[in-house]
Design a protein around this motif. Structure first.
Motif, PDB file in Angstrom:
ATOM      1  N   ASP A  53     -24.343  33.622  -6.278  1.00  0.00           N
ATOM      2  CA  ASP A  53     -24.981  32.660  -7.164  1.00  0.00           C
ATOM      3  C   ASP A  53     -24.547  31.255  -6.751  1.00  0.00           C
ATOM      4  O   ASP A  53     -23.409  30.847  -6.959  1.00  0.00           O
ATOM      5  N   GLN A 106     -24.765  32.695 -16.444  1.00  0.00           N
ATOM      6  CA  GLN A 106     -26.005  33.412 -16.152  1.00  0.00           C
ATOM      7  C   GLN A 106     -26.701  33.855 -17.442  1.00  0.00           C
ATOM      8  O   GLN A 106     -27.912  33.729 -17.580  1.00  0.00           O
ATOM      9  N   ARG A 112     -32.767  31.953 -15.876  1.00  0.00           N
ATOM     10  CA  ARG A 112     -32.294  33.050 -15.029  1.00  0.00           C
ATOM     11  C   ARG A 112     -32.833  34.397 -15.505  1.00  0.00           C
ATOM     12  O   ARG A 112     -32.839  35.366 -14.752  1.00  0.00           O
ATOM     13  N   MET A 126     -29.579  37.755  -9.329  1.00  0.00           N
ATOM     14  CA  MET A 126     -28.379  36.959  -9.120  1.00  0.00           C
ATOM     15  C   MET A 126     -28.519  36.129  -7.852  1.00  0.00           C
ATOM     16  O   MET A 126     -27.866  35.115  -7.687  1.00  0.00           O
TER      17      MET A 126
END
Length: 312
Positions: A53, A106, A112, A126
Motif C-alpha cells: 500500500d 484502509q 478503498r 490493497m
C-alpha cells in the motif's frame, strides 16, 4: 498523523527481542507502529519494512523519520521479501514479523472500499498492481455457486447460500458498485431475528471473504512461509499475528511441520521423508490480547500471535 494502535505491541517486542537482534523484517509495515516500537527498543536494530500500500508507506516513512538510517522501505507484497532483501544488501534476517490485519487507514478510507460502514467504490484491493481484480468484478460476475463457496469458505457465514442468491437477484436489477449497496443486500438476506441477535454487522463475514479473495491473502501467506525459514539465522524468530481462523491454521500447521523431525504418514514403519527440523515453536498456544487491549482497540479481539525460532 493518523491514529494507529499496533496489535500486541508489547508481546511482539518481547518475542522478537530487538535489544539482541540486528536485522528484522516487518513484512506488513502498515502505518509503522510495530517497526517504530522495535526501533525504540533496540539501539542497534535495523528494520526492513514492506507494504504493498503506497499510501501506508508514505505515512510510515513520516512516523519513522527520527530513525533515519536504521529502516528501509519497500513497496511490495511481503511474499517477495527476498527481492527487497537483495536490493538493500541483506542475505539473512534475525527476525521477521507479519501482522495480517487490515490497517485502520484502509478501513477508514471510503475510496478503498474495505468497509461497509462508509460508502465508497466496491474495490478492496490493497495493491492496484496487475492481477488483482476489484471486489465489484467478483460480486457482479461470479455465479451463485462461486459466490456461495467464497462466502462460506473465507467468511464462514452459515447463510452463504442466501447471501449469494440475494446478490445475484440484486445485480440483475442494478449493478452493485458501492460498499453500502452490498452491505444493504447482505443485511437484508439475514432473517430479521438473526439481524437483531447478530454481534457484528451482517456484512462483516461477506466483506472479509471478498477481501481475502481479492488480495489472494492465503496464497500469499503460504508463499511467504515457504521461503522465510531459509532466510532466518539460527536463533532468528518468526512472529505472525493472524485474525482469521484459516490464516491461523496455515501458520499453526506450518510451524508443526517445520518443528518435526519426520513428516511421514503415521502408518509408515520406516522414515524416508528426509525432512529436517528447522523451527522450534516458542508459543505452544497462540497469544491473544488481554481485556485492557481489547477495550482500548476492539479490532484486536480476534488477533492471535504465534512465534517460532530457527534452529541451527
Amino acid at each position: 498523523m493518523i491514529e494507529h494502535q499496533p496489535v500486541l505491541r508489547e508481546e511482539v517486542i518481547k518475542w522478537l527481542e530487538p535489544g539482541r537482534k540486528k536485522r528484522l523484517l516487518d513484512g506488513t509495515l502498515g502505518l509503522g507502529g510495530h517497526t517504530l516500537a522495535l526501533l525504540r527498543h533496540g539501539a542497534n536494530v535495523q528494520v526492513l519494512g514492506i507494504d504493498q500500500d503506497e499510501q501506508a508507506l508514505k505515512v510510515a516513512e513520516q512516523r519513522l523519520a527520527g530513525y533515519a538510517g536504521r529502516f528501509f522501505l519497500a513497496l511490495s507484497s511481503y511474499k517477495d521479501f527476498d527481492r527487497a532483501l537483495k536490493e538493500i544488501g541483506w542475505d539473512k534476517l534475525d527476525g521477521a514479523l507479519l501482522d495480517l490485519g487490515v490497517s485502520s487507514m484502509q478501513l477508514e478510507t471510503p475510496e478503498r472500499g474495505f468497509s461497509f460502514l462508509h460508502d465508497g467504490p466496491l474495490d478492496m484491493r490493497m495493491s492496484k498492481e496487475e492481477g488483482f481484480i476489484p471486489a465489484k468484478n467478483i460480486v457482479n460476475n461470479y455465479s451463485v455457486q462461486m459466490l456461495k463457496e467464497i462466502i462460506a469458505k473465507y467468511g464462514q457465514d452459515p447463510l452463504a447460500g442466501r447471501i449469494a442468491r440475494a446478490i445475484v437477484t440484486a445485480r440483475a436489477k442494478q449493478k452493485i458498485e458501492t460498499t453500502l449497496q452490498l452491505a444493504e443486500i447482505v443485511k437484508n438476506a439475514y432473517p430479521p431475528k438473526m439481524r437483531l441477535k447478530a454481534r457484528n454487522h451482517p456484512a462483516t463475514r461477506t466483506f472479509q471473504a471478498l477481501r481475502i479473495v481479492v488480495n489472494q491473502e492465503l496464497d500469499t501467506l503460504k508463499e511467504f512461509l515457504d521461503k522465510i525459514v531459509h532466510y532466518l539465522t539460527p536463533g532468528g524468530r518468526l512472529a505472525i499475528i493472524s485474525f482469521h481462523s484459516l490464516e491461523d491454521r496455515i501458520v499453526k500447521l506450518f510451524f508443526k511441520k517445520e518443528s518435526a523431525e519426520c513428516i511421514c504418514p503415521p502408518q509408515k514403519m520406516i522414515c524416508d521423508c528426509n525432512h529436517q527440523k528447522t523451527l522450534h515453536i516458542l508459543t505452544k498456544k497462540p497469544i491473544t490480547p488481554d481485556e485492557e487491549e481489547i477495550e482500548r482497540n476492539p479490532r484486536s479481539r480476534s488477533a492471535k500471535l504465534r512465534v517460532a525460532e530457527r534452529v541451527g
